[in-house]
Write an enzyme that holds these catalytic residues in place. Structure first.
Site, PDB file in Angstrom:
ATOM      1  N   ARG A  41       0.817  -1.216   0.000  1.00  0.00           N
ATOM      2  CA  ARG A  41       0.000   0.000   0.000  1.00  0.00           C
ATOM      3  C   ARG A  41       0.851   1.266   0.000  1.00  0.00           C
ATOM      4  O   ARG A  41       0.410   2.311  -0.495  1.00  0.00           O
ATOM      5  CB  ARG A  41      -0.968  -0.027   1.187  1.00  0.00           C
ATOM      6  CG  ARG A  41      -2.100  -1.017   0.961  1.00  0.00           C
ATOM      7  CD  ARG A  41      -3.066  -1.086   2.123  1.00  0.00           C
ATOM      8  NE  ARG A  41      -4.263  -1.832   1.737  1.00  0.00           N
ATOM      9  CZ  ARG A  41      -5.239  -2.185   2.561  1.00  0.00           C
ATOM     10  NH1 ARG A  41      -5.153  -1.857   3.850  1.00  0.00           N
ATOM     11  NH2 ARG A  41      -6.291  -2.842   2.136  1.00  0.00           N
ATOM     12  N   LYS A 202     -20.563 -18.028   0.818  1.00  0.00           N
ATOM     13  CA  LYS A 202     -21.976 -17.849   1.112  1.00  0.00           C
ATOM     14  C   LYS A 202     -22.698 -16.938   0.122  1.00  0.00           C
ATOM     15  O   LYS A 202     -22.195 -15.869  -0.221  1.00  0.00           O
ATOM     16  CB  LYS A 202     -22.149 -17.282   2.521  1.00  0.00           C
ATOM     17  CG  LYS A 202     -21.734 -18.245   3.623  1.00  0.00           C
ATOM     18  CD  LYS A 202     -22.014 -17.656   5.000  1.00  0.00           C
ATOM     19  CE  LYS A 202     -21.678 -18.655   6.089  1.00  0.00           C
ATOM     20  NZ  LYS A 202     -21.972 -18.101   7.439  1.00  0.00           N
ATOM     21  N   GLY A 360     -10.293  -9.781  -1.236  1.00  0.00           N
ATOM     22  CA  GLY A 360      -9.155 -10.365  -0.528  1.00  0.00           C
ATOM     23  C   GLY A 360      -8.833 -11.794  -0.910  1.00  0.00           C
ATOM     24  O   GLY A 360      -7.684 -12.125  -1.229  1.00  0.00           O
ATOM     25  N   GLY A 383     -13.610  -4.197   0.445  1.00  0.00           N
ATOM     26  CA  GLY A 383     -14.998  -3.776   0.589  1.00  0.00           C
ATOM     27  C   GLY A 383     -15.432  -2.773  -0.456  1.00  0.00           C
ATOM     28  O   GLY A 383     -16.571  -2.833  -0.945  1.00  0.00           O
TER      29      GLY A 383
END
Length: 403
Positions: A41, A202, A360, A383
């Protein structure tokens, strides 16, 4: 480009020389024992910092680290980042012990042209996550323009990602621009046909994503544990596999919506099963509609499924990928993900496919397959990448739109 960039900043109000740029970066890096263990990063921020320095601007870096919840937590200071950033930048980086107030003002005023200062963790102030107008105003006092180079934090309406952008001339940094360009190429204005791969464990965590994608894609391949829920919804016995049986009606509704919108759904036609999730476990491959034992679990897509997916890639011009096809962390259940990833990378390298991936687990899987550098673009934004794929507006991005 529908967003203001540093190209615009260079042309506005006499350019960048002598100006102070407040740059929001993502320095929420992995640390151990007060040392940075992965400087990715930091590296991502270098092109923006260097471009501003070369243009004669002073650079004040805004960032968060961890979750101090509006309080000063010494263990969550950004100071340990300074040495690594200096090494990567090849130039001195000063550090201010607060991100607002007199010390920060004085340190910025004392910078030489092209100088860089890293301001302390913005989340030490409760006004950051609350997007408090008074805290955003305190930040705005420090600079002449605002640059957001942290796409990974752009889904948060915080003072340093959204509020500040409303108070100063605001622009996308180089990393942000690359991310927005890539996502536009994947979903905004893609070359068609467009193929999506959505995996993971999921369905419940990716409902919004699936519902958005079936209206945008030509084909959508569903893999990982979530594919079991779709197979179950079609009457397939999934044995002891991970499966959200209470979402069978939802899965059927998504399949019906996809059919109505002309999106072909690709589900596994064969699967790899085992009784244990452990390295080197004994496995067998069966057709997806064959009954399996109550103690057996579907843990990967089979070779016929991968072959069909690779053919779909070859027929596509754009691929957007989020989520692995199996339990890739535990060989041999990485086989489908690795083979599909290598096929996508080969097509991308040949210029036959725009291949954009993110999330991720996806990034980890691509590194595991050894092809992360060969994809057209790999987002590490987590996200924010997922919310973009879900079709949700990102506050930090919206604030950069051209009027």
């Amino acid at each position: 480009m529908t967003f203001r960039t540093l190209d615009d900043a260079a042309k506005a109000n006499g350019g960048l020389a002598g100006k102070t740029a407040l740059v929001r970066v993502d320095f929420n890096v992995p640390m151990e024992g007060g040392k940075v263990t992965d400087d990715t990063r930091l590296r991502v921020a270098l092109p923006t910092i260097q471009r501003l320095r070369d243009a004669g601007a002073r650079v004040a870096l805004l960032a968060h680290f961890d979750r101090p919840k509006g309080k000063v937590v010494p263990a969550m200071s950004l100071q340990p980042v300074v040495d690594d950033l200096e090494r990567l930048l090849g130039a001195p980086v000063r550090f201010a012990s607060d991100c607002v107030g007199e010390e920060a003002k004085a340190m910025i005023a004392d910078l030489d042209i092209g100088g860089v200062v890293l301001l302390e963790n913005v989340r030490f102030h409760a006004g950051e996550e609350a997007n408090a107008p008074d805290f955003a105003a305190q930040l705005a006092e420090l600079g002449d323009l605002y640059v957001n180079d942290a796409f990974s934090a752009a889904h948060r309406a915080h003072a340093s990602t959204e509020g500040l952008a409303r108070l100063l001339p605001a622009y996308a940094g180089e990393s942000m621009r690359r991310e927005l360009d890539a996502l536009d190429a994947a979903l905004g204005n893609p070359q068609k046909p467009v193929l999506g791969i959505v995996g993971g464990s999921k369905v419940s965590s990716k409902l919004d994503l699936l519902q958005n994608l079936v209206g945008k894609l030509d084909r959508l391949a569903i893999g990982g544990g979530m594919a079991n829920t779709f197979l179950h919804a079609q009457g397939v016995d999934v044995g002891g596999s991970l499966c959200e049986k209470d979402l069978a009606d939802t899965a059927r509704a998504i399949l019906a919506e996809a059919e109505a919108k002309g999106c072909e759904i690709l589900l596994p036609i064969d699967v790899v099963i085992a009784t244990d999730v452990k390295p080197g476990a004994e496995t067998r491959t069966v057709l997806a509609r064959e009954p399996i034992g109550d103690d057996e679990k579907i843990l990967d897509a089979g070779p016929l499924t991968v072959e069909k997916l690779i053919k779909a890639m070859a027929l596509s011009r754009t691929l957007i990928w989020n989520g692995p096809l199996g339990v890739f962390e535990v060989p041999p259940f990485d086989a489908a993900t690795v083979k599909a990833a290598r096929a996508a990378a080969q097509l991308a390298k040949a210029g036959a496919l725009v291949a954009v991936a993110g999330g991720g687990d996806t990034v980890a899987a691509l590194h595991h397959a050894g092809v992360a550098d060969d994809m057209t673009f790999v987002s590490t934004a987590g996200g924010a990448f997922l919310e973009w794929m879900e079709g949700k507006p990102l506050p930090g991005v919206e604030a950069l739109r051209r009027a």
